[in-house]
Design a protein around this motif. Structure first.
Motif, PDB file in Angstrom:
ATOM      1  N   VAL A 194     -40.050  27.426 -21.013  1.00 56.86           N
ATOM      2  CA  VAL A 194     -39.704  26.034 -21.299  1.00 56.86           C
ATOM      3  C   VAL A 194     -38.188  25.916 -21.350  1.00 56.86           C
ATOM      4  CG1 VAL A 194     -41.834  25.367 -22.452  1.00 56.86           C
ATOM      5  CG2 VAL A 194     -40.032  26.464 -23.783  1.00 56.86           C
ATOM      6  N   HIS A 195     -37.688  24.771 -20.924  1.00 57.56           N
ATOM      7  CA  HIS A 195     -36.242  24.533 -20.856  1.00 57.56           C
ATOM      8  C   HIS A 195     -35.939  23.116 -21.290  1.00 57.56           C
ATOM      9  CE1 HIS A 195     -32.170  23.986 -19.510  1.00 57.56           C
ATOM     10  NE2 HIS A 195     -32.552  23.105 -18.597  1.00 57.56           N
ATOM     11  N   GLU A 196     -34.862  22.970 -22.015  1.00 52.50           N
ATOM     12  CA  GLU A 196     -34.369  21.652 -22.413  1.00 52.50           C
ATOM     13  C   GLU A 196     -32.853  21.710 -22.484  1.00 52.50           C
ATOM     14  OE1 GLU A 196     -33.281  18.138 -23.385  1.00 52.50           O
ATOM     15  OE2 GLU A 196     -35.398  18.492 -22.913  1.00 52.50           O
ATOM     16  N   GLY A 197     -32.199  20.740 -21.825  1.00 55.94           N
ATOM     17  CA  GLY A 197     -30.743  20.712 -21.802  1.00 55.94           C
ATOM     18  C   GLY A 197     -30.122  20.327 -23.127  1.00 55.94           C
ATOM     19  N   ASP A 198     -30.868  19.600 -23.966  1.00 55.85           N
ATOM     20  CA  ASP A 198     -30.359  19.173 -25.271  1.00 55.85           C
ATOM     21  C   ASP A 198     -31.413  19.500 -26.331  1.00 55.85           C
ATOM     22  OD1 ASP A 198     -28.906  18.046 -27.313  1.00 55.85           O
ATOM     23  OD2 ASP A 198     -29.368  15.965 -26.758  1.00 55.85           O
ATOM     24  N   PRO A 199     -31.614  20.770 -26.619  1.00 59.49           N
ATOM     25  CA  PRO A 199     -32.701  21.155 -27.526  1.00 59.49           C
ATOM     26  C   PRO A 199     -32.399  20.780 -28.978  1.00 59.49           C
ATOM     27  CG  PRO A 199     -31.339  23.056 -27.015  1.00 59.49           C
ATOM     28  CD  PRO A 199     -30.823  21.932 -26.167  1.00 59.49           C
ATOM     29  N   GLN A 200     -33.408  20.232 -29.658  1.00 58.24           N
ATOM     30  CA  GLN A 200     -33.264  19.892 -31.067  1.00 58.24           C
ATOM     31  C   GLN A 200     -33.753  21.014 -31.969  1.00 58.24           C
ATOM     32  OE1 GLN A 200     -31.688  16.740 -31.597  1.00 58.24           O
ATOM     33  NE2 GLN A 200     -31.485  17.245 -29.425  1.00 58.24           N
ATOM     34  N   GLN A 201     -34.767  21.716 -31.502  1.00 59.19           N
ATOM     35  CA  GLN A 201     -35.343  22.823 -32.259  1.00 59.19           C
ATOM     36  C   GLN A 201     -36.195  23.656 -31.309  1.00 59.19           C
ATOM     37  OE1 GLN A 201     -37.343  21.490 -35.784  1.00 59.19           O
ATOM     38  NE2 GLN A 201     -37.415  23.515 -36.705  1.00 59.19           N
ATOM     39  N   ALA A 202     -36.257  24.945 -31.573  1.00 61.64           N
ATOM     40  CA  ALA A 202     -37.114  25.827 -30.784  1.00 61.64           C
ATOM     41  C   ALA A 202     -38.216  26.369 -31.670  1.00 61.64           C
ATOM     42  CB  ALA A 202     -36.307  26.981 -30.196  1.00 61.64           C
ATOM     43  N   TYR A 203     -39.301  26.790 -31.027  1.00 59.45           N
ATOM     44  CA  TYR A 203     -40.454  27.287 -31.771  1.00 59.45           C
ATOM     45  C   TYR A 203     -40.948  28.604 -31.188  1.00 59.45           C
ATOM     46  CZ  TYR A 203     -40.609  22.388 -33.225  1.00 59.45           C
ATOM     47  OH  TYR A 203     -40.268  21.153 -33.703  1.00 59.45           O
TER      48      TYR A 203
ATOM     49  N   LYS B 152     -38.230  21.304 -28.859  1.00 60.90           N
ATOM     50  CA  LYS B 152     -38.286  19.862 -29.141  1.00 60.90           C
ATOM     51  C   LYS B 152     -37.177  19.158 -28.383  1.00 60.90           C
ATOM     52  CE  LYS B 152     -39.110  18.272 -33.326  1.00 60.90           C
ATOM     53  NZ  LYS B 152     -38.868  17.865 -34.748  1.00 60.90           N
ATOM     54  N   ARG B 153     -37.569  18.102 -27.680  1.00 57.86           N
ATOM     55  CA  ARG B 153     -36.623  17.318 -26.898  1.00 57.86           C
ATOM     56  C   ARG B 153     -35.968  16.240 -27.765  1.00 57.86           C
ATOM     57  NH1 ARG B 153     -40.685  16.733 -21.655  1.00 57.86           N
ATOM     58  NH2 ARG B 153     -39.672  18.337 -20.378  1.00 57.86           N
ATOM     59  N   PRO B 154     -34.895  15.609 -27.272  1.00 59.67           N
ATOM     60  CA  PRO B 154     -34.227  14.558 -28.053  1.00 59.67           C
ATOM     61  C   PRO B 154     -35.136  13.381 -28.400  1.00 59.67           C
ATOM     62  CG  PRO B 154     -32.790  15.304 -26.287  1.00 59.67           C
ATOM     63  CD  PRO B 154     -34.114  15.964 -26.066  1.00 59.67           C
ATOM     64  N   ASN B 155     -36.152  13.099 -27.579  1.00 60.05           N
ATOM     65  CA  ASN B 155     -37.057  11.979 -27.864  1.00 60.05           C
ATOM     66  C   ASN B 155     -38.156  12.337 -28.859  1.00 60.05           C
ATOM     67  OD1 ASN B 155     -38.840  13.537 -26.395  1.00 60.05           O
ATOM     68  ND2 ASN B 155     -39.046  12.104 -24.675  1.00 60.05           N
ATOM     69  N   GLY B 156     -38.104  13.583 -29.389  1.00 58.91           N
ATOM     70  CA  GLY B 156     -39.070  13.979 -30.408  1.00 58.91           C
ATOM     71  C   GLY B 156     -40.302  14.678 -29.872  1.00 58.91           C
ATOM     72  N   THR B 157     -40.505  14.666 -28.552  1.00 63.74           N
ATOM     73  CA  THR B 157     -41.658  15.357 -27.987  1.00 63.74           C
ATOM     74  C   THR B 157     -41.373  16.853 -27.887  1.00 63.74           C
ATOM     75  OG1 THR B 157     -40.895  15.041 -25.707  1.00 63.74           O
ATOM     76  CG2 THR B 157     -42.327  13.326 -26.647  1.00 63.74           C
ATOM     77  N   THR B 158     -42.442  17.620 -27.837  1.00 61.36           N
ATOM     78  CA  THR B 158     -42.317  19.076 -27.762  1.00 61.36           C
ATOM     79  C   THR B 158     -43.039  19.581 -26.522  1.00 61.36           C
ATOM     80  OG1 THR B 158     -42.202  19.301 -30.159  1.00 61.36           O
ATOM     81  CG2 THR B 158     -42.831  21.257 -28.925  1.00 61.36           C
ATOM     82  N   ILE B 159     -42.413  20.497 -25.797  1.00 61.12           N
ATOM     83  CA  ILE B 159     -43.075  21.184 -24.692  1.00 61.12           C
ATOM     84  C   ILE B 159     -43.256  22.644 -25.102  1.00 61.12           C
ATOM     85  CG2 ILE B 159     -42.367  19.670 -22.799  1.00 61.12           C
ATOM     86  CD1 ILE B 159     -39.997  21.537 -22.295  1.00 61.12           C
TER      87      ILE B 159
END
Length: 305
Positions: free
Chosen positions: A289-298, A85-92
């Motif tokens: 998948v990669h995110e520099g500021d991850p909010q949550q992982a799944y 989950k990205r900071p904007n709430g979207t999930t990749i």
């Protein structure tokens, strides 16, 4: 214990590079030795986990963010996907199979001529446990060790009289290396004509494992060339394109001699992305998948059917 069907469970993970294992029916067996942790060896029929249905994901979490992938480098087994989950709430997310993809993969592999069906391992109660990656299949005697020889021989013949050009860095188009076969060796030169590294004629195991005769050290010359060669052999693009890497997946796995395991894994992925072999990230075809500021992982444990 994991979550019940249709439910979820939250686990806090440390900043680390490692694996998250999950199994169905019974716990995995982990042991310690003087050298460290003994992880399940899927290619070893006497491993204490050989008859357990399980899988794993790999991740790195550090100050630069989270990288998490689904992997089939060692085996194809219990279906799952990974997301962040990205900071904007979207999930990749990546790793989901197509509808019916689990069964379709095993059916396709079983019907592939040349012994590829031998990679499938089944429990005594009829449960399909996994398909070994071809390198492990060779080690376990489940796939002929000569399975890639014909392709390698044709590559060797072609580049005895032609030049194989390797451009290993997409952001450095002027960095190129030029390969020509001499005897049992392919020599790579730089733009000045100096030999920078050489490779012996690889066997199937070296190709599938991207190691041994295709070793890829963490340097700026041999490693990047080896990664490119490994991808070209596994995807069977070295004959069809003398300029590597070939990033167009429409050209992958077209030769009769290829990594049919990886081809069939990719064919059943909803987004086409997978880690069918170690350097499937050449050209960005990996399930990561990669995110520099991850909010949550799944880690999503998907249905088998």
């Amino acid at each position: 214990a994991g979550p019940a069907n249709g439910q979820s469970k939250t686990i806090r993970m440390p900043k680390f590079s490692g694996r998250v294992y999950f199994s169905y029916g019974q716990k995995l067996v982990f042991k310690l030795t003087t050298g460290g942790l003994v992880q399940p060896a899927v290619q070893n029929p006497s491993d204490p986990n050989a008859n357990i249905l399980f899988n794993w994901t790999e991740y790195t979490l550090n100050d630069a963010g989270l990288w998490i992938n689904s992997t089939q480098v060692d085996m194809f087994s219990a279906p799952y996907a990974v997301g962040v989950k990205r900071p904007n709430g979207t999930t990749i997310a990546t790793g989901h199979l197509k509808p019916g993809g689990y069964k379709a993969f095993f059916d396709s592999l079983r019907s592939q001529p040349g012994g590829w069906g031998g990679l499938i391992k089944t429990r005594s109660d009829g449960t399909i446990l996994r398909a070994l990656a071809p390198g492990h299949g060779i080690e376990a005697g489940a796939l002929p060790a000569s399975v890639m020889n014909d392709y390698v021989n044709r590559v060797w013949s072609k580049y005895s009289s032609q030049t194989l050009t390797v451009q290993p860095f997409k952001d450095q188009p002027n960095t190129k290396y030029f390969g020509r076969v001499q005897g049992n060796t392919i020599n790579f030169t730089n733009s000045s004509g100096a030999v920078v590294t050489s490779f012996q004629k690889p066997d199937s195991d070296s190709i599938f494992g991207c190691y041994k005769l295709l070793d890829a050290p963490n340097d700026l010359v041999r490693g990047p060339i080896s990664r490119t060669l490994c991808a070209g052999y596994n995807r069977s693009t070295l004959l069809s394109n003398p300029n590597q890497p070939d990033a167009n997946n429409a050209n992958f796995y077209k030769d009769a001699v290829t990594n049919h395991y990886s081809a069939k894994v990719h064919a059943q992925m909803a987004d086409g992305k997978a880690y069918g072999f170690a350097f499937d990230d050449v050209g960005a075809h990996e399930s990561l998948v990669h995110e520099g500021d991850p909010q949550q992982a799944y880690i999503t444990l998907d249905p088998f059917n």
